[in-house]
Design a protein around this motif. Sequence first.
Motif, PDB file in Angstrom:
ATOM      1  N   SER A 161       3.452   9.853  -9.808  1.00 48.95           N
ATOM      2  CA  SER A 161       2.808  10.025 -11.115  1.00 48.95           C
ATOM      3  C   SER A 161       1.989  11.311 -11.141  1.00 48.95           C
ATOM      4  O   SER A 161       1.935  11.999 -12.162  1.00 48.95           O
ATOM      5  CB  SER A 161       1.929   8.824 -11.452  1.00 48.95           C
ATOM      6  N   GLU A 162       1.377  11.675 -10.018  1.00 51.76           N
ATOM      7  CA  GLU A 162       0.618  12.926  -9.943  1.00 51.76           C
ATOM      8  C   GLU A 162       1.545  14.128 -10.079  1.00 51.76           C
ATOM      9  O   GLU A 162       1.239  15.087 -10.809  1.00 51.76           O
ATOM     10  CB  GLU A 162      -0.135  12.990  -8.609  1.00 51.76           C
ATOM     11  N   LYS A 163       2.701  14.082  -9.425  1.00 48.51           N
ATOM     12  CA  LYS A 163       3.678  15.162  -9.552  1.00 48.51           C
ATOM     13  C   LYS A 163       4.180  15.259 -10.997  1.00 48.51           C
ATOM     14  O   LYS A 163       4.356  16.356 -11.528  1.00 48.51           O
ATOM     15  CB  LYS A 163       4.857  14.930  -8.618  1.00 48.51           C
ATOM     16  N   PHE A 164       4.416  14.125 -11.603  1.00 44.94           N
ATOM     17  CA  PHE A 164       4.899  14.109 -12.980  1.00 44.94           C
ATOM     18  C   PHE A 164       3.861  14.699 -13.928  1.00 44.94           C
ATOM     19  O   PHE A 164       4.201  15.446 -14.850  1.00 44.94           O
ATOM     20  CB  PHE A 164       5.242  12.677 -13.396  1.00 44.94           C
ATOM     21  N   GLU A 165       2.591  14.372 -13.694  1.00 51.51           N
ATOM     22  CA  GLU A 165       1.519  14.888 -14.550  1.00 51.51           C
ATOM     23  C   GLU A 165       1.319  16.391 -14.374  1.00 51.51           C
ATOM     24  O   GLU A 165       1.021  17.107 -15.326  1.00 51.51           O
ATOM     25  CB  GLU A 165       0.202  14.154 -14.257  1.00 51.51           C
ATOM     26  N   THR A 166       1.471  16.900 -13.157  1.00 55.60           N
ATOM     27  CA  THR A 166       1.232  18.326 -12.889  1.00 55.60           C
ATOM     28  C   THR A 166       2.488  19.170 -13.046  1.00 55.60           C
ATOM     29  O   THR A 166       2.440  20.386 -12.844  1.00 55.60           O
ATOM     30  CB  THR A 166       0.660  18.508 -11.471  1.00 55.60           C
ATOM     31  N   GLU A 205       0.827  -1.207   0.000  1.00 51.23           N
ATOM     32  CA  GLU A 205       0.000   0.000   0.000  1.00 51.23           C
ATOM     33  C   GLU A 205       0.860   1.254   0.000  1.00 51.23           C
ATOM     34  O   GLU A 205       0.575   2.219  -0.720  1.00 51.23           O
ATOM     35  CB  GLU A 205      -0.941  -0.003   1.211  1.00 51.23           C
ATOM     36  N   GLN A 206       1.944   1.269   0.805  1.00 49.79           N
ATOM     37  CA  GLN A 206       2.840   2.418   0.834  1.00 49.79           C
ATOM     38  C   GLN A 206       3.497   2.632  -0.526  1.00 49.79           C
ATOM     39  O   GLN A 206       3.598   3.759  -1.011  1.00 49.79           O
ATOM     40  CB  GLN A 206       3.914   2.232   1.906  1.00 49.79           C
ATOM     41  N   LYS A 207       3.918   1.546  -1.133  1.00 52.61           N
ATOM     42  CA  LYS A 207       4.545   1.635  -2.451  1.00 52.61           C
ATOM     43  C   LYS A 207       3.541   2.161  -3.485  1.00 52.61           C
ATOM     44  O   LYS A 207       3.876   3.005  -4.323  1.00 52.61           O
ATOM     45  CB  LYS A 207       5.066   0.261  -2.868  1.00 52.61           C
ATOM     46  N   HIS A 208       2.310   1.689  -3.388  1.00 58.11           N
ATOM     47  CA  HIS A 208       1.265   2.140  -4.302  1.00 58.11           C
ATOM     48  C   HIS A 208       0.997   3.638  -4.135  1.00 58.11           C
ATOM     49  O   HIS A 208       0.898   4.376  -5.115  1.00 58.11           O
ATOM     50  CB  HIS A 208      -0.013   1.342  -4.069  1.00 58.11           C
ATOM     51  N   LEU A 209       0.896   4.103  -2.881  1.00 56.18           N
ATOM     52  CA  LEU A 209       0.671   5.524  -2.615  1.00 56.18           C
ATOM     53  C   LEU A 209       1.839   6.368  -3.119  1.00 56.18           C
ATOM     54  O   LEU A 209       1.645   7.460  -3.677  1.00 56.18           O
ATOM     55  CB  LEU A 209       0.445   5.764  -1.120  1.00 56.18           C
ATOM     56  N   MET A 210       3.064   5.898  -2.916  1.00 58.16           N
ATOM     57  CA  MET A 210       4.225   6.632  -3.364  1.00 58.16           C
ATOM     58  C   MET A 210       4.250   6.722  -4.897  1.00 58.16           C
ATOM     59  O   MET A 210       4.500   7.786  -5.461  1.00 58.16           O
ATOM     60  CB  MET A 210       5.503   5.953  -2.866  1.00 58.16           C
TER      61      MET A 210
END
Length: 165
Positions: free
Chosen positions: A114-119, A104-109
């Motif tokens: 990916s969100e930072k990369f997209e924005t 779960e931690q790996k998934h959240l990270m």
Amino acid sequence: MERERLKEQYFKKSDFTFKPKIESQAKRSCQRSFYEMSRGDQLRKETNLRMARMRLEREQLADVTFKPQLNTNSVSKKVEGHLRIISEPETYASRLEAIQRQREQKHLMNRSLSEKFETADCTFTPKIYRCPAYVKRIAAFRAEMKLIREAEALNASRSMRPSWK
């Protein structure tokens, strides 16, 4: 009485051309019961079908060249499985929970990356102002009034007597 007489006359006629021939082996065998004829035949059919399937499988496997070789030496017997169920059964559940937490931690990270990369390419950032205090008071007052009205409506519906009484 009349019926029996007609029956005898009918069967005494020699007009019947078919005369069954019973073999000596059939004469010697005993009659089968209803159960033997129904369930016994079904079991015999299932057995024959099972044997035919086994024969077919054996014929298909006859051409197979792979024959696995099992390790029976002392080194292979000492190798422990990844889950360690036999050696540490009491810690199995806690180890599974820890693995799940790590996933779960790996998934959240990964999601945040990916969100930072997209924005990263986004140039627009809106200016956000705090809501004025008087607007917050009005919103709180309205929410409180809504709760009071709902409670009054609930009490009124409970206390109202049915019209048929």
